[in-house]
Scaffold this motif. Structure first.
Motif, mmCIF file in Angstrom:
data_model
loop_
_atom_site.group_PDB
_atom_site.id
_atom_site.type_symbol
_atom_site.label_atom_id
_atom_site.label_comp_id
_atom_site.label_asym_id
_atom_site.label_seq_id
_atom_site.Cartn_x
_atom_site.Cartn_y
_atom_site.Cartn_z
ATOM 1 N N ARG A 197 -4.345 -7.494 8.992
ATOM 2 C CA ARG A 197 -3.149 -7.850 7.526
ATOM 3 C C ARG A 197 -3.663 -6.317 7.272
ATOM 4 N N ARG A 198 -5.164 -5.917 6.792
ATOM 5 C CA ARG A 198 -5.720 -5.293 5.626
ATOM 6 C C ARG A 198 -5.428 -3.654 7.107
ATOM 7 N N LEU A 199 -5.475 -3.879 8.214
ATOM 8 C CA LEU A 199 -5.407 -2.912 9.245
ATOM 9 C C LEU A 199 -4.430 -2.360 8.673
ATOM 10 N N ALA A 200 -3.567 -1.945 8.415
ATOM 11 C CA ALA A 200 -2.479 -1.451 7.597
ATOM 12 C C ALA A 200 -2.168 -0.727 6.387
ATOM 13 N N THR A 201 -3.217 -1.886 5.600
ATOM 14 C CA THR A 201 -2.946 -1.595 3.825
ATOM 15 C C THR A 201 -4.859 -0.668 3.013
ATOM 16 N N ASN A 202 -5.205 -1.891 3.711
ATOM 17 C CA ASN A 202 -6.962 -1.291 3.293
ATOM 18 C C ASN A 202 -7.918 -1.239 4.270
ATOM 19 N N PRO A 203 -7.639 -0.491 5.225
ATOM 20 C CA PRO A 203 -8.746 -0.964 5.796
ATOM 21 C C PRO A 203 -10.264 -1.301 6.392
ATOM 22 N N LEU A 204 -10.741 -0.037 5.129
ATOM 23 C CA LEU A 204 -12.297 -0.188 4.796
ATOM 24 C C LEU A 204 -12.537 -1.573 4.049
ATOM 25 N N ARG A 205 -11.797 -1.796 3.923
ATOM 26 C CA ARG A 205 -12.175 -3.630 3.274
ATOM 27 C C ARG A 205 -12.411 -3.979 4.320
#
Length: 431
Positions: A197-205
């Motif tokens: 999910r974070r790959l598209a929104t907040n990848p550094l997390r």
């Protein structure tokens, strides 16, 4: 009989048995902040939701899933604060605190996030936060880290590790983000659900994931350090040199990115293995673009926050939590007239000896039961007043800790007698 009402899940009570360690932590932290010249600011619990979506980031877990948000009667979206930095920046802009000044501020209070409750993580939790504005150099980074280190030492915590990293400028992070996403796209089917999910929104997390399979994939991923700009590298080298000179131990952790969008350049955390998954007890970093993002002038800034519940848990687990201070004097009374007079004596003692902790027996009962209560309270002395003593203007005095004989003395001599026993000559003990 109606069912009793329980507290809301994740919103806990702090009971009298635990408040002494809370007071100890809060008082020690406040005293350390005052030694560094930081000023307290008190902020509201409720802010406009837009403040957090603009500062923390609309695609962060906090804004997407964890905020307590509602519309008021005027249809305005409001949120209980999930963290303190955004509100402090808002207050600084609104009241002109940042204009041609370099304020060093601190605040304390409750924050609110709708997370899954577990040890060290609650839906209402308490923080002490520090924010400094207008200073761009690594020297203030070093000071706030030294301040946080001293705050932890002053409450008796020595075995907590400091981890550091630099995130570089927004431009450097944007370029790295593209490289990281390109790499992880090739392994998307092997990522855990949160990372996908974070790959598209907040990848550094994703760099902060706890999933072992995803962490294994990250071993060969592009490294943030390879994308850091030269100015940020020089800033970070100087910071590390200052910490080395000050004797502060630390580890450079290239996976440390922090969870909020506003961080850049220096980030840091103090971590422990003694709290399970909730191992971070203090965290912060630079947010040089946040003031402008919220509507102020471009202003460099840095800050951190400590979690009070986690500090308290560490002290309790180590058996280092202080107990509640016991009364110095417990007034034991017999008879209605003596009971009324005992209240006056207690007030006279508090007036004459400001450091004395005085507890008056109320509710009746015999001498024997009252002495048991005085002993359970941990009182050092019992002052005894019966009807005959009251009529003669006398009181009894008994040392409950030494087991010595009770003696009788004129009421007028009680204050001087306690002074001679070195009781109440200084302000009361505060923890």
């Amino acid at each position: 009989m109606a069912n009793s009402i329980q507290s809301v899940r994740g919103f806990g009570d702090v009971l009298p048995v635990d408040t002494p360690v809370w007071q100890f932590v809060e008082d020690r932290l406040r005293a350390t902040l005052e030694r560094y010249g930081y000023e307290e600011i008190r902020l509201p619990l409720l802010e406009k939701t837009e403040l957090f979506s603009r500062s923390i980031g609309e695609v962060t877990d906090i804004v997407e899933k964890e905020m307590y948000t509602f519309e008021d009667r005027n249809g305005e979206s409001l949120s209980l604060r999930p963290e303190g930095t955004a509100g402090c920046v808002r207050a600084g802009i609104q009241h002109g605190l940042l204009h041609n000044r370099q304020p060093r501020l601190w605040y304390a209070g409750s924050m609110f996030r709708h997370e899954r409750p577990q040890k060290g993580r609650y839906r209402q939790f308490n923080q002490v936060g520090v924010e400094v504005f207008g200073l761009p150099g690594p020297d203030i980074d070093a000071e706030v880290i030294l301040l946080a280190a001293r705050m932890l030492r002053d409450i008796g915590l020595e075995d907590i590790r400091l981890e550091l990293n630099t995130l570089g400028t927004p431009e450097a992070r944007a370029a790295y983000r593209e490289a990281l996403v390109a790499y992880l796209r090739g392994y998307e089917d092997r990522l855990d659900d949160d990372s996908r999910r974070r790959l598209a929104t907040n990848p550094l997390r994703i760099l902060d994931t706890k999933d072992p399979d995803t962490r294994a994939l990250l071993a060969d991923a592009p490294a943030l350090a390879d994308w850091i700009d030269d100015d940020s590298r020089a800033h970070f080298r100087e910071l590390c040199a200052m910490l080395d000179r000050a004797g502060v131990s630390y580890t450079v952790n290239p996976q440390l990115v922090r969870g909020l969008d506003y961080y850049g350049r220096t980030v840091f955390e103090w971590v422990t293995d003694r709290l399970g998954a909730q191992g971070t007890v203090c965290a912060g970093g630079r947010y040089d673009g946040l003031v402008e993002q919220i509507g102020g002038r471009p202003t460099p800034a840095i800050g951190f926050a400590l979690g009070i519940e986690r500090l308290v848990a560490l002290l309790q687990d180590a058996g280092a939590a202080p107990a509640a201070p016991a009364p110095d004097v417990y007034l034991v009374v017999a008879g209605e007239a003596a009971g009324r007079e005992a209240l006056i004596i207690a007030e006279e003692l508090r007036d004459a000896l400001p450091g004395l902790r005085v507890m008056t027996h109320c509710g009746g009962g015999g001498f024997k039961s009252q002495f048991r209560r005085a002993d359970r309270a941990g009182a050092r002395f019992a002052v005894i007043l019966g009807e005959e003593e009251a009529a003669r203007g006398e009181v009894g005095l008994k040392d409950l800790r030494s087991g010595g004989e009770q003696r009788t003395l004129p009421r007028a001599e009680l204050v001087t007698t306690l002074q001679e026993l070195d009781m109440g000559t200084a302000p009361g003990t505060t923890i």
